[in-house]
Design a protein around this motif. Structure first.
Motif, PDB file in Angstrom:
ATOM      1  N   PHE A  56       0.866  -1.176   0.000  1.00 27.90           N
ATOM      2  CA  PHE A  56       0.000   0.000   0.000  1.00 27.90           C
ATOM      3  C   PHE A  56       0.901   1.224   0.000  1.00 27.90           C
ATOM      4  O   PHE A  56       1.896   1.252   0.734  1.00 27.90           O
ATOM      5  CB  PHE A  56      -0.894  -0.006   1.247  1.00 27.90           C
ATOM      6  CG  PHE A  56      -2.071   0.925   1.173  1.00 27.90           C
ATOM      7  CD1 PHE A  56      -3.128   0.660   0.321  1.00 27.90           C
ATOM      8  CD2 PHE A  56      -2.116   2.064   1.942  1.00 27.90           C
ATOM      9  CE1 PHE A  56      -4.213   1.512   0.257  1.00 27.90           C
ATOM     10  CE2 PHE A  56      -3.197   2.925   1.890  1.00 27.90           C
ATOM     11  CZ  PHE A  56      -4.252   2.648   1.031  1.00 27.90           C
ATOM     12  N   PRO A  57       0.608   2.237  -0.825  1.00 29.69           N
ATOM     13  CA  PRO A  57       1.504   3.408  -0.889  1.00 29.69           C
ATOM     14  C   PRO A  57       1.757   4.031   0.475  1.00 29.69           C
ATOM     15  O   PRO A  57       0.825   4.451   1.162  1.00 29.69           O
ATOM     16  CB  PRO A  57       0.748   4.372  -1.811  1.00 29.69           C
ATOM     17  CG  PRO A  57      -0.123   3.492  -2.655  1.00 29.69           C
ATOM     18  CD  PRO A  57      -0.521   2.347  -1.758  1.00 29.69           C
ATOM     19  N   GLY A  58       3.039   4.042   0.882  1.00 29.07           N
ATOM     20  CA  GLY A  58       3.407   4.639   2.152  1.00 29.07           C
ATOM     21  C   GLY A  58       3.219   3.746   3.354  1.00 29.07           C
ATOM     22  O   GLY A  58       3.549   4.139   4.476  1.00 29.07           O
ATOM     23  N   TRP A  59       2.663   2.537   3.152  1.00 24.73           N
ATOM     24  CA  TRP A  59       2.428   1.655   4.303  1.00 24.73           C
ATOM     25  C   TRP A  59       2.523   0.212   3.815  1.00 24.73           C
ATOM     26  O   TRP A  59       1.646  -0.263   3.095  1.00 24.73           O
ATOM     27  CB  TRP A  59       1.063   1.946   4.931  1.00 24.73           C
ATOM     28  CG  TRP A  59       0.814   1.194   6.212  1.00 24.73           C
ATOM     29  CD1 TRP A  59       1.721   0.940   7.191  1.00 24.73           C
ATOM     30  CD2 TRP A  59      -0.423   0.613   6.634  1.00 24.73           C
ATOM     31  NE1 TRP A  59       1.131   0.233   8.220  1.00 24.73           N
ATOM     32  CE2 TRP A  59      -0.190   0.028   7.899  1.00 24.73           C
ATOM     33  CE3 TRP A  59      -1.688   0.533   6.086  1.00 24.73           C
ATOM     34  CZ2 TRP A  59      -1.182  -0.631   8.611  1.00 24.73           C
ATOM     35  CZ3 TRP A  59      -2.685  -0.124   6.797  1.00 24.73           C
ATOM     36  CH2 TRP A  59      -2.443  -0.697   8.044  1.00 24.73           C
ATOM     37  N   ASN A  60       3.604  -0.478   4.195  1.00 25.35           N
ATOM     38  CA  ASN A  60       3.834  -1.855   3.759  1.00 25.35           C
ATOM     39  C   ASN A  60       4.139  -2.746   4.957  1.00 25.35           C
ATOM     40  O   ASN A  60       5.265  -3.251   5.094  1.00 25.35           O
ATOM     41  CB  ASN A  60       5.001  -1.900   2.764  1.00 25.35           C
ATOM     42  CG  ASN A  60       4.769  -1.008   1.566  1.00 25.35           C
ATOM     43  OD1 ASN A  60       4.055  -1.359   0.644  1.00 25.35           O
ATOM     44  ND2 ASN A  60       5.372   0.177   1.592  1.00 25.35           N
TER      45      ASN A  60
END
Length: 525
Positions: A56-60
């Protein structure tokens, strides 16, 4: 001799080097490090199973678990991993913001494995923090479902709001896929969820909240299904909520009907029926609501500041109606608590007023009581301390830990709800007090000035007394003889015996005399 010295130096040098940190091969070895020890970047190699990961963009987030516990692995970008992947994680330890974690990982997939057996936890146990990153199982009643903004396609995320048996809520993030779509009618269903426990924390490394990260809806088990039609239940009188009911079912949605009396912040409304008033926090509602609209509502009741609150509610419009007439009360009537969350009309004397976020704040006095008024929009004109006003708005009762009424406030929609009945006099008690204070300062300043004048007169008299008496003065050079027999210039004598200083000049007579003498000397030459 030289060889022995070289060997001794080599031994001393090796002893001075720091011992290499041992390789950490179990999750519990990393988690038992202190924050300072974990910051030493100790080497880590773990054989574990992926319990949760999404891109997820900015959250992995990546969580893995072995036989000794679960841990968070910080990755810079999403990896091609799925829950159940058997992996080798190599990296270094880090202190994390709450618990130790793995930094700079290199992840190698070695195959597939079954997810570990979940650890059963209650919300209270999860909030103690020891279960951070662990694969857990928890139960709760679904309050709300929504799609996480920005997610979609293969990385679609759903957020479920669950409440435990005590009514405390927490969130579950589910990584959905086309193979495991979300079940229908989850709201008001009792579910059992499995996932990785992710903590929310402060900068002081203290836990404040918990959420469960679930790799798919196959890990969301419905224990008790929600009713097919939430409106297919009896209508509860607003005033009967949380009263004793031997047949009542706790925790689930209830149905109420009432007329809208006001609209609050965040999509909330206030409604009333014949038994009382209630604040309703709406998740789903008709597009346009006006005061007087009669609504059919289902929602989850919770304790409010004094009266109950209906949260995560769904409403449908039954009919339109006239705005409800506010009750005329005084401060004593408000303090009974009978008018909480209901429209009222009350009069009072303005004690103070000030602007507040596009509206106004007033402090009124009614009898022996004072109470605040919050005006949402606009500033009432003509206000002054001592003005007599009439306010129309919602009565919101304030209670303490003893559940007794301790005060109340009035929430008015706009400045038009504040009517000036009588303008306050300019000469108020406050201004009179300021006048007394000012007069007192003038009197004090005058007394100080008089005292200083007297002190100055005393010093002058003392100086004259020093210079009084018979003074021996030379008839020719005008020097004065002191008590020790020395002859002094007049300026020196007076300066040593007073505060006087001298500035020298020439008087007109002396100027004329000196000019005449100068002319005579010029002719003679």
């Amino acid at each position: 001799m030289g060889a022995s010295l070289g060997l001794a130096l080599a031994v001393a040098a090796s002893a001075a080097l720091p011992a290499e940190a041992p390789l950490l091969t179990e999750v519990r070895q990393v988690r038992r490090l202190s924050a300072r020890e974990a910051a030493d970047r100790r080497p880590v190699r773990l054989h574990a199973v992926v319990t949760y990961h999404h891109r997820f963009p900015g959250w992995n987030p990546l969580f893995v678990q072995d036989a000794t516990g679960g841990i968070y692995v910080e990755v810079a970008s999403g990896l091609d991993l799925d829950a159940g992947d058997r992996v080798v994680v190599e990296g270094v330890s880090g202190p994390g913001m709450f618990a130790p974690l793995v930094l700079e990982p290199k992840v190698r997939v070695e195959g597939r494995a079954s997810l570990p057996a979940p650890t059963r936890r209650t919300l209270h146990e999860l909030l103690q923090g020891a279960s951070d990153s662990l694969w857990v199982e928890v139960e709760g009643l679904v309050r709300r479902t929504e799609t996480v903004p920005g997610s979609g396609g293969a990385e679609r995320l759903f957020a479920l709001t669950l409440a435990d048996a005590g009514g405390h809520t927490f969130r579950v993030i589910v990584h959905a896929s086309e193979e495991t779509p979300p079940p229908e009618r989850l709201v008001d269903a009792l579910v059992r969820v499995r996932g990785a426990a992710a903590t929310a924390f402060t900068r002081k490394r203290q836990i404040v909240d918990i959420q469960i990260l679930t790799p798919g809806f196959e890990h969301v088990q419905v224990v008790n299904a929600a009713p097919p039609d939430p409106f297919d239940q009896p209508v509860h009188p607003v005033g009967r909520l949380f009263q004793f009911d031997p047949d009542g079912v706790t925790g689930h949605r209830v149905r109420v009907q009432g007329a809208v009396t006001a609209q609050g912040p965040g999509g909330s409304v206030y409604v009333r029926d014949e038994s009382g008033g209630l604040r309703v926090e709406l998740d789903t509602a008709p597009s346009r609501l006006t005061t007087g609209d009669v609504l059919d509502i289902v929602g989850f009741p919770e304790r409010g500041e004094y009266s109950p609150v209906l949260r995560n509610a769904t409403a449908r419009l039954l009919r339109q109606g006239p705005p409800p007439e506010p009750a005329r009360i005084d401060a004593n009537g408000a303090l009974t608590g009978d008018h909480d969350s209901l429209p009222v009309r009350i009069e009072g004397i303005v004690v103070d007023h000030a602007p507040e976020r596009g509206g106004a704040w007033l402090l009124l006095r009614s009898g022996d009581h004072t109470f605040p008024v919050h005006v949402e929009r606009g500033y009432p004109t003509g206000l002054a301390s001592g003005s007599h006003v009439r306010v129309t708005g919602l009565c919101l009762v304030q209670s303490g830990t003893d559940n007794r009424v301790h005060g109340f406030r009035i929430a008015a929609d706009s400045a038009r709800d504040v009517v000036l009945l009588k303008r306050g006099r300019w000469w108020t008690l406050e201004r009179a007090l300021w006048a007394v204070v000012g007069l007192g300062l003038v009197v004090v300043a005058s007394l100080v000035w008089i005292v200083r004048l007297r002190q100055g007169g005393s010093r002058a008299r003392a100086d004259v007394k020093v210079l009084s008496g018979l003074l021996p003065i030379c008839a020719w050079c005008k020097k004065i003889r002191d008590d020790q027999g020395y002859w002094n210039q007049v300026e020196t004598f007076i300066h040593e015996r007073s505060d006087a200083d001298f500035s020298h000049g020439i008087c007109p007579d002396c100027v004329a005399r000196e000019r005449g003498r100068h002319r005579e000397e010029t002719r003679a030459s």
